[in-house]
Every structure is written in structure tokens, then in C-alpha cells.
Write a protein that holds these residues in place. Structure first.
Motif, PDB file in Angstrom:
ATOM      1  N   ALA A 165      25.648  51.421  22.960  1.00 23.25           N
ATOM      2  CA  ALA A 165      25.846  49.966  23.021  1.00 23.25           C
ATOM      3  C   ALA A 165      27.194  49.596  23.386  1.00 23.25           C
ATOM      4  N   ARG A 166      28.434  50.529  22.937  1.00 21.41           N
ATOM      5  CA  ARG A 166      29.678  50.254  23.546  1.00 21.41           C
ATOM      6  C   ARG A 166      29.837  50.490  25.145  1.00 21.41           C
ATOM      7  N   ASP A 167      29.067  51.440  25.275  1.00 24.44           N
ATOM      8  CA  ASP A 167      29.251  51.734  26.850  1.00 24.44           C
ATOM      9  C   ASP A 167      28.649  50.613  27.652  1.00 24.44           C
ATOM     10  N   ALA A 168      27.700  49.895  27.077  1.00 24.96           N
ATOM     11  CA  ALA A 168      26.914  48.959  27.630  1.00 24.96           C
ATOM     12  C   ALA A 168      27.941  47.663  27.856  1.00 24.96           C
ATOM     13  N   LEU A 169      28.632  47.560  26.802  1.00 26.66           N
ATOM     14  CA  LEU A 169      29.514  46.369  26.591  1.00 26.66           C
ATOM     15  C   LEU A 169      30.785  46.485  27.656  1.00 26.66           C
ATOM     16  N   GLU A 170      31.212  47.788  27.847  1.00 29.81           N
ATOM     17  CA  GLU A 170      32.450  47.964  28.553  1.00 29.81           C
ATOM     18  C   GLU A 170      31.919  47.727  29.986  1.00 29.81           C
ATOM     19  N   ALA A 171      30.748  48.149  30.365  1.00 28.68           N
ATOM     20  CA  ALA A 171      30.089  47.832  31.789  1.00 28.68           C
ATOM     21  C   ALA A 171      30.028  46.488  31.894  1.00 28.68           C
ATOM     22  N   LEU A 172      29.448  45.796  30.899  1.00 32.65           N
ATOM     23  CA  LEU A 172      29.244  44.163  30.957  1.00 32.65           C
ATOM     24  C   LEU A 172      30.737  43.736  31.270  1.00 32.65           C
ATOM     25  N   LEU A 173      31.627  44.050  30.711  1.00 31.63           N
ATOM     26  CA  LEU A 173      33.051  43.465  30.859  1.00 31.63           C
ATOM     27  C   LEU A 173      33.804  43.676  32.381  1.00 31.63           C
ATOM     28  N   VAL A 200      36.977  37.962  25.136  1.00 32.04           N
ATOM     29  CA  VAL A 200      37.930  36.885  25.210  1.00 32.04           C
ATOM     30  C   VAL A 200      39.179  37.728  25.890  1.00 32.04           C
ATOM     31  N   ALA A 201      39.622  38.720  25.479  1.00 33.73           N
ATOM     32  CA  ALA A 201      40.637  39.685  25.970  1.00 33.73           C
ATOM     33  C   ALA A 201      40.591  40.081  27.432  1.00 33.73           C
ATOM     34  N   ALA A 202      39.185  40.581  27.801  1.00 31.36           N
ATOM     35  CA  ALA A 202      38.861  40.777  29.040  1.00 31.36           C
ATOM     36  C   ALA A 202      38.775  39.825  30.076  1.00 31.36           C
ATOM     37  N   LEU A 203      38.279  38.646  29.653  1.00 38.59           N
ATOM     38  CA  LEU A 203      38.278  37.388  30.520  1.00 38.59           C
ATOM     39  C   LEU A 203      39.693  37.070  30.868  1.00 38.59           C
ATOM     40  N   ALA A 204      40.460  36.916  29.959  1.00 42.10           N
ATOM     41  CA  ALA A 204      41.889  36.482  30.149  1.00 42.10           C
ATOM     42  C   ALA A 204      42.779  37.451  31.103  1.00 42.10           C
ATOM     43  N   ALA A 205      42.325  38.766  30.908  1.00 38.91           N
ATOM     44  CA  ALA A 205      42.791  39.727  32.021  1.00 38.91           C
ATOM     45  C   ALA A 205      42.427  39.918  33.237  1.00 38.91           C
ATOM     46  N   GLY A 206      41.230  39.477  33.447  1.00 41.48           N
ATOM     47  CA  GLY A 206      40.487  39.554  34.890  1.00 41.48           C
ATOM     48  C   GLY A 206      41.035  38.484  35.868  1.00 41.48           C
ATOM     49  N   SER A 207      40.480  38.534  37.025  1.00 42.83           N
ATOM     50  CA  SER A 207      41.010  37.963  37.940  1.00 42.83           C
ATOM     51  C   SER A 207      39.689  36.838  38.632  1.00 42.83           C
ATOM     52  N   ASN A 208      38.553  36.912  37.792  1.00 44.66           N
ATOM     53  CA  ASN A 208      37.679  35.951  38.113  1.00 44.66           C
ATOM     54  C   ASN A 208      37.789  34.653  37.759  1.00 44.66           C
TER      55      ASN A 208
END
Length: 384
Positions: free
Chosen positions: A90-98, A139-147
Motif C-alpha cells: 500500500a505504501r508503494d501505491a501511495l508513493e506512486a500516487l504522489l 500535503v508535503a508532496a503537493l507543496a514540493a511539486g510543480s503542478n
């Protein structure tokens, strides 16, 4: 019938176009119009450059959510969309989602825009191994991304707590009720044929909530085909079993209670406040025959899902129309047409100018029909 929120939409667009970029988060109660704003943004941007996602509807498992997102997306994935290995977690899927959310690109390689309705329902994944911090990771992933992202949530208190220590990119936008002027601008004159006095009455009865105002306006317009247009009589029909507002209030009531703790005790407090408000903690505890300590816990759980609010240590419903629904329908037997009409008229008298308050309506024949309809159709309609 759509109630426009141009000022709100302009604020969202300004956040998206800002440099450095910001991530607007629309917080508002049931019926405040959050989803409608996202739908209009999708049409403005074009479906090839943005993706709307109703997170609440598809947040089942991380793997299935990721697959649903990919299957419905107009964006090129950041890596080959290969099947997950048999030993993927499940963690792998979450990382792929982010990665998909933050690294996907629109046609031409421009940043993708994601409109994530009820975004924080990703908390559903907290029950899977290794995902206790899923919301913080999100939240952390969205803040670090460029989209670009626009998020919404109906759980205002919970979202504010989550974002209290979030990166500076997140901009909370509270979706406030419509003003009387905004309501008239959307509903008045023109094709609708509703005059200013009528739209002001609709605004007051709806407490400025777009979904309620839209439903009352539509029912009022329909009444013009068979007689005088009376918003109070229209509201009475809508709150009868089988009516549109009966269904939407029931949805909001049950959804929020199920997301809180202490289901039965919380229903009891809502019934107490339905009968009389505002009340102090001591007054509520006395009516419940519970200790002030346990009652304080119950009230905090209701505040957590925004069903009640406290001002000057006195508690009341956050939504006056939902309070009316509780008075009408949280009872052992269905309410009579006469009692329904009296209760709605009392609600209207408290909200409308006395000079413009109509006499108590007679039960409409449509009420009996609506009551019969509930026996064959008990569906629940969500209004954003």
C-alpha cells in the motif's frame, strides 16, 4: 440553475497564478458551493489541461485509487504506466500516487492542474500498513511539486488543524454564504422572473447557502405555474419526506455523524439543540442527564465535524436549516402535514422581516404526495 461566485473564483485563479505559486483550499459547509466552483474551473481550463477528482467517491484502497486516477486522466504519466509488481505494498501505491499528482504533465509539457474535491478524504488510507501519516505526506508532496492544485473540504475544523503547520503555499479560502445582493444577481429578474423581494426571502430562508437557495428558487418558480410564488410554501414542500432538501439535510446529518465519535449521544445533543438553542454546557448536560465532562467531549466531537459551534460558551447548530430538519424529522413517527407547515412558518417568521412574513401556509396537496413517495424511494441526494 447555477449561482455564480465570481469573486470566489477570481480569488482561486489569483492563487493559482501567483508567483511563487499557491495552493488554494476551499473550506465550506454542505451546500456552500465548493463542488460547483470546481466544475466551473474545469470548464474554464478545459478538460485536456485539468483533472477533476471526487476523492471521497474513489478513496477505497491506495492501489485502486491510483488506477482510477490514471484511467480517467488526460495527463501523460511521469513514468511508464506498468502494472504494479506482485509484492507491491500500500505504501508503494501511495508513493506512486504522489508522483503521479506532482510530476504528470498536460499536453505540451505544461504543468497539470488537479481539482481535488474532498481532498483530505485520503485519510481513508490511514488504516493500511505504513500509511498513518498519509495526510502529512500528501500535503508535503503537493507543496514540493510543480503542478497546480485546488483542494476542497466540507470538514472545516479538521482541515484547519491539518494545515496549521503546513507549508506556506497553502491558502485557506473560507467559502462564505452568499450575500442578499449575490443571491438576487443569480436568481432575480430575467428568465427566472423572481423579483427582489422574493430573492431576499429565499436568501434569508437559505441562510445564504447556494444549494439551499437554488432548491428553494427552483421550487418557487415551479409554484408560479399553478399559483402565487411563495418561498415559504416552497420550503415546506422541499422539507417534506421525499423532498430535495429533506434528502440533502439527511445526507449531511448522517454523513457528519458517522465521521464523528459517539453517534447516539451526539444525536441526542442535536435533538436537545433542535428544541432550544443556544444552550450552555451545563444546560445541555442537565437535559442529557450526563456529567459536564462527558458532555464536553460529545460537544467537541460535534464541533470537530462542524455540526455545532460555540459562541460565548453557548452552543448552537452551524446550519439553521439542518436544525429545522432535526426538529421536523428526528421523531418516532412521521410529522403531519399541519405540523410541518407550522414549523416551517415559525422558522420563516424568525428569519424574514415581520412586515413581509406571509400567513401560515395550508398543507399543500404536494406534501401528501411527497410523503407517499418516500415509501417507494428513500434515496439520499448530496448537494455540494
Amino acid at each position: 440553475m447555477t449561482l455564480q461566485r465570481p469573486l470566489l473564483e477570481r480569488r482561486v485563479l489569483a492563487a493559482l497564478d501567483a508567483s511563487p505559486r499557491r495552493i488554494p483550499v476551499l473550506l465550506g459547509a454542505c451546500g456552500s458551493g465548493r463542488t460547483s466552483v470546481l466544475m466551473r474551473l474545469r470548464e474554464q481550463f478545459g478538460r485536456s489541461t485539468c483533472q477533476y477528482v471526487d476523492v471521497e467517491r474513489v478513496a477505497t484502497t491506495p492501489e485502486r485509487f491510483l488506477q482510477a486516477l490514471r484511467n480517467d486522466s488526460p495527463f501523460a504519466p511521469p513514468a511508464p504506466n506498468a502494472p504494479a509488481p506482485a509484492d507491491a505494498t500500500a505504501r508503494d501505491a501511495l508513493e506512486a500516487l504522489l508522483v503521479f499528482l506532482t510530476a504528470s504533465r498536460a499536453p505540451g509539457g505544461s504543468p497539470a492542474t488537479f481539482l481535488l474535491d474532498e481532498a483530505f478524504e485520503l485519510r481513508t488510507f490511514e488504516s493500511f500498513p505504513g500509511l498513518r501519516t498519509v495526510l502529512r505526506d500528501f500535503v508535503a508532496a503537493l507543496a514540493a511539486g510543480s503542478n497546480r492544485f485546488v483542494l476542497t473540504s466540507r470538514y472545516v475544523s479538521r482541515a484547519q488543524r491539518l494545515l496549521r503547520d503546513a507549508p506556506a503555499q497553502f491558502e485557506i479560502i473560507n467559502v462564505s454564504p452568499l450575500s442578499a445582493v449575490e443571491t438576487h444577481a443569480s436568481l432575480g429578474d430575467g428568465a427566472s422572473g423572481l423579483d427582489e423581494e422574493t430573492t431576499r426571502a429565499i436568501h434569508a430562508l437559505a441562510d445564504g447557502r447556494p444549494a439551499y437557495a437554488r432548491a428553494i428558487a427552483s421550487a418557487t418558480q415551479a409554484m408560479k405555474m399553478r399559483g402565487p410564488a411563495d418561498p415559504v410554501a416552497a420550503l415546506t414542500e422541499l422539507l417534506a419526506p421525499g423532498g430535495a432538501l429533506f434528502a440533502s439535510c439527511r445526507f449531511c446529518y448522517e454523513l457528519r455523524l458517522h465521521r464523528a465519535r459517539g453517534y447516539g449521544a451526539l444525536k441526542a445533543i442535536l435533538e436537545v439543540l433542535g428544541a432550544e438553542e443556544p444552550l450552555t454546557l451545563t444546560e445541555i448536560a442537565h437535559r442529557l442527564r450526563r456529567t459536564p465532562g462527558s458532555t464536553k467531549d460529545y460537544l467537541s466531537w460535534l464541533e470537530d465535524v462542524d455540526l455545532v459551534e460555540s459562541k460565548q460558551k453557548r452552543y448552537r447548530f452551524t446550519d439553521p436549516l439542518l436544525r429545522l430538519w432535526v426538529r421536523l424529522h428526528c421523531r418516532p413517527a412521521p410529522i403531519s402535514d399541519e405540523h410541518l407547515a407550522r414549523e416551517v412558518h415559525g422558522y420563516a417568521m424568525a428569519r424574514l422581516p415581520q412586515s413581509g412574513t406571509p400567513p401560515a401556509p395550508e398543507p399543500a396537496p404536494a406534501l401528501a404526495m411527497a410523503g407517499a413517495a418516500v415509501a417507494s424511494s428513500d434515496g439520499i441526494i448530496e448537494i455540494d
